[in-house]
Design an enzyme around this catalytic site. Sequence first.
Site, PDB file in Angstrom:
ATOM      1  CG  ASP A   8     -40.287 -15.799 -35.761  1.00  0.00           C
ATOM      2  OD1 ASP A   8     -39.740 -16.127 -34.701  1.00  0.00           O
ATOM      3  OD2 ASP A   8     -41.445 -15.359 -35.821  1.00  0.00           O
ATOM      4  CD  GLU A  39     -45.710 -16.557 -37.832  1.00  0.00           C
ATOM      5  OE1 GLU A  39     -46.903 -16.887 -37.841  1.00  0.00           O
ATOM      6  OE2 GLU A  39     -45.321 -15.400 -37.605  1.00  0.00           O
ATOM      7  CG  ASN A  40     -42.689 -15.058 -40.519  1.00  0.00           C
ATOM      8  OD1 ASN A  40     -42.166 -14.864 -39.420  1.00  0.00           O
ATOM      9  ND2 ASN A  40     -43.925 -14.675 -40.793  1.00  0.00           N
ATOM     10  CG  ASN A  67     -49.190 -13.916 -36.417  1.00  0.00           C
ATOM     11  OD1 ASN A  67     -48.084 -14.222 -35.976  1.00  0.00           O
ATOM     12  ND2 ASN A  67     -49.359 -12.889 -37.240  1.00  0.00           N
ATOM     13  CG  HIS A  68     -48.039 -14.664 -40.641  1.00  0.00           C
ATOM     14  ND1 HIS A  68     -48.979 -13.841 -41.214  1.00  0.00           N
ATOM     15  CD2 HIS A  68     -47.132 -13.846 -40.048  1.00  0.00           C
ATOM     16  CE1 HIS A  68     -48.655 -12.576 -40.989  1.00  0.00           C
ATOM     17  NE2 HIS A  68     -47.541 -12.549 -40.279  1.00  0.00           N
ATOM     18  CG  HIS A 149     -45.640 -16.690 -32.848  1.00  0.00           C
ATOM     19  ND1 HIS A 149     -44.394 -16.825 -33.436  1.00  0.00           N
ATOM     20  CD2 HIS A 149     -46.351 -15.887 -33.688  1.00  0.00           C
ATOM     21  CE1 HIS A 149     -44.356 -16.154 -34.557  1.00  0.00           C
ATOM     22  NE2 HIS A 149     -45.530 -15.565 -34.737  1.00  0.00           N
ATOM     23  CG  HIS A 174     -45.097 -12.294 -33.294  1.00  0.00           C
ATOM     24  ND1 HIS A 174     -45.595 -12.575 -34.554  1.00  0.00           N
ATOM     25  CD2 HIS A 174     -45.657 -11.110 -32.928  1.00  0.00           C
ATOM     26  CE1 HIS A 174     -46.426 -11.605 -34.924  1.00  0.00           C
ATOM     27  NE2 HIS A 174     -46.471 -10.712 -33.965  1.00  0.00           N
ATOM     28  CG  HIS A 176     -39.421 -11.257 -37.059  1.00  0.00           C
ATOM     29  ND1 HIS A 176     -39.713 -11.112 -38.397  1.00  0.00           N
ATOM     30  CD2 HIS A 176     -40.201 -12.285 -36.633  1.00  0.00           C
ATOM     31  CE1 HIS A 176     -40.618 -11.998 -38.764  1.00  0.00           C
ATOM     32  NE2 HIS A 176     -40.937 -12.725 -37.695  1.00  0.00           N
TER      33      HIS A 176
END
Length: 262
Positions: A8, A39-40, A67-68, A149, A174, A176
């Site tokens: 991520d 996604e981040n 999810n983001h 994820h 996810h 991290h």
Amino acid sequence: MNILFIGDIFGEVGRDLVADYLPKLKEKYQIDFVVANGENATHGKGISKKHYDELLNNGVNCLTMGNHTFDRSDILDWIDHANCLVRPANYSKYTPGQGTKVFEVNNKTIQITNLLGRVFYGGIINHPVEILEDIVANSNADIHIVDIHADATAEKICLGYEFDGQVSAILGTHTHVQTADERILDNGTAYITDVGMCGPYNQCIGMDKKNVVYRMKTGLPASFEPGGHPGILCGVVVKIADNNQVTAIERVNLSPLNNYEM
């Protein structure tokens, strides 16, 4: 075929690490294709078109999400035209974007599939096993890499065993935090529970630790902001022979602890 999967990418620090170290990693491991979870990438939540383009320009070939994915509403303006972005396949069929894509590299086809776990997300998404069964049944790709994820380690592990031998790799994202359980499963699928993060090092999974700890201690609201440098770059290299069999999976972990030595 050597495929690098970067965990991520978190905010500016994560993007800086990609710019600084991806060329060196590609040279050292003779990388043919780079996948990264994005996604981040923009301020810790979601990804902007600007940062999508930036990461591709810096050598990433495909970005997976999680999810983001839709935290930034402007992604709705461009996701259907983003040929190198894969969002979770187990969102509704009406959700914009694509959950699996095929790329042609060195006379091989590489399929990248993104899935979202159900623990803590419940009924908002479809079951990842059912969705992946359908994707696998309709896949003719030489190599198939799956980004799962998810929060729960057991959910990722079960997915790995269920599809062992049906896909080339099941790689978790996810949390991290890089896990030390990389392996090749009995039927040939490369697996790791979480590849880790590419972002701030001395922080709480990417966010500045002060306010995170404050909220944990008090239970009161606090504004979370991405942490700063130094950073950590985590990922894995999956090595695949000419016969499409996985031969190795190797963790990558560059941080102040090892002076970013490769």
